[in-house]
Design a protein around this motif. Sequence first.
Motif, PDB file in Angstrom:
ATOM      1  N   UNK A 148     -13.915  37.048 -17.052  1.00 52.07           N
ATOM      2  CA  UNK A 148     -13.352  36.783 -15.731  1.00 52.07           C
ATOM      3  C   UNK A 148     -13.392  35.287 -15.421  1.00 52.07           C
ATOM      4  N   UNK A 149     -14.492  34.630 -15.776  1.00 58.62           N
ATOM      5  CA  UNK A 149     -14.587  33.177 -15.566  1.00 58.62           C
ATOM      6  C   UNK A 149     -13.532  32.449 -16.393  1.00 58.62           C
ATOM      7  N   UNK A 150     -13.386  32.846 -17.671  1.00 60.86           N
ATOM      8  CA  UNK A 150     -12.407  32.201 -18.545  1.00 60.86           C
ATOM      9  C   UNK A 150     -10.995  32.354 -18.016  1.00 60.86           C
ATOM     10  N   UNK A 151     -10.714  33.494 -17.374  1.00 63.19           N
ATOM     11  CA  UNK A 151      -9.374  33.771 -16.840  1.00 63.19           C
ATOM     12  C   UNK A 151      -9.165  33.196 -15.446  1.00 63.19           C
ATOM     13  N   UNK A 152     -10.180  32.493 -14.918  1.00 66.64           N
ATOM     14  CA  UNK A 152     -10.058  31.909 -13.594  1.00 66.64           C
ATOM     15  C   UNK A 152     -10.147  32.909 -12.467  1.00 66.64           C
ATOM     16  N   UNK A 153     -10.694  34.087 -12.751  1.00 63.11           N
ATOM     17  CA  UNK A 153     -10.780  35.153 -11.752  1.00 63.11           C
ATOM     18  C   UNK A 153     -12.142  35.216 -11.074  1.00 63.11           C
ATOM     19  N   UNK A 154     -13.077  34.378 -11.515  1.00 61.15           N
ATOM     20  CA  UNK A 154     -14.421  34.380 -10.950  1.00 61.15           C
ATOM     21  C   UNK A 154     -15.044  33.008 -11.197  1.00 61.15           C
ATOM     22  N   UNK A 155     -15.768  32.487 -10.204  1.00 62.87           N
ATOM     23  CA  UNK A 155     -16.453  31.215 -10.426  1.00 62.87           C
ATOM     24  C   UNK A 155     -17.823  31.472 -11.041  1.00 62.87           C
ATOM     25  N   UNK A 156     -18.407  30.417 -11.603  1.00 57.63           N
ATOM     26  CA  UNK A 156     -19.664  30.577 -12.327  1.00 57.63           C
ATOM     27  C   UNK A 156     -20.806  31.009 -11.411  1.00 57.63           C
TER      28      UNK A 156
END
Length: 278
Positions: A148-156
């Motif tokens: 999800x982070x890699x896809x820009x759908x969630x921040x770290x």
Amino acid sequence: MTSRVIGGPAVLRFSGAGVSDVGLVRADNEDSAYVGPYLVVVADGVGGAAAGEVASATATHAMVTTVVDRADDLPEVVLREGAELACASVQRGVQADLRRLGMATTLTALVCDGRRAVLGHVGDSRAYLLRGGRLEQVSRDHTYVQRMVDNGEMDRGTALRHPWRHVVLRSVDGDPVHEAIDLVPVPIAAGDRVLLCSDGLTDLVPDPAVADLLVSTPDPHSAAAVLVRAALTAGGRDNVTCVVADVVDGPEVVGEGRLLGAASELANVVDPRSVRGR
């Protein structure tokens, strides 16, 4: 761990140690590890009653059996072959005892051929490189939240707290169809320090604290022990395994590595007759 020095030009190798602890909550240690002069491994078994300790020990022994004493082969070749043997061995373990259905393990291994290092990785155990006081994660978690982070759908920040952060998308398991292990070149130089660890550390101890402890503790065994103690102090909710290895430049050595955790018990290995006495 014993070793002997042999002649020849100076080469890069590891001088390290590891600590594996059951933690404060779990009944059994399902982590495995190996520390040698040219190979370090951490594997975190999953499956509970489905024999996570068998998966991690079997995968670790498969990697050691494949890699050790093949200094003339490319690290990418031996890592790929080791991962394939690990998958096949875990699959055989499930087929031999269906009560093990669902067992799986992460597998994170770093091989040095005397000149360069390559990381083989699947799962959410981690590999880090410390250079000049700066800690860099060189593995990438194969988890739902990392995707999800890699896809820009969630921040770290959200990922660190997400309830599904432990959902692993890739592992060494009994499935005959699997993705190949990630192969990542890791530029190393004398004076560097590497850390391989299970998520029993990284779930509880943030990276800046890990870096501080690695910098402030010169001896690799003491550094591994201090990191494990930090995880226990933070709650010890899981098995925790840390392998700390310094990159040194010197004569080539031939020596036995050390097995840790579940891998230290041959009874945990599928077909122990096929593995080296390491």
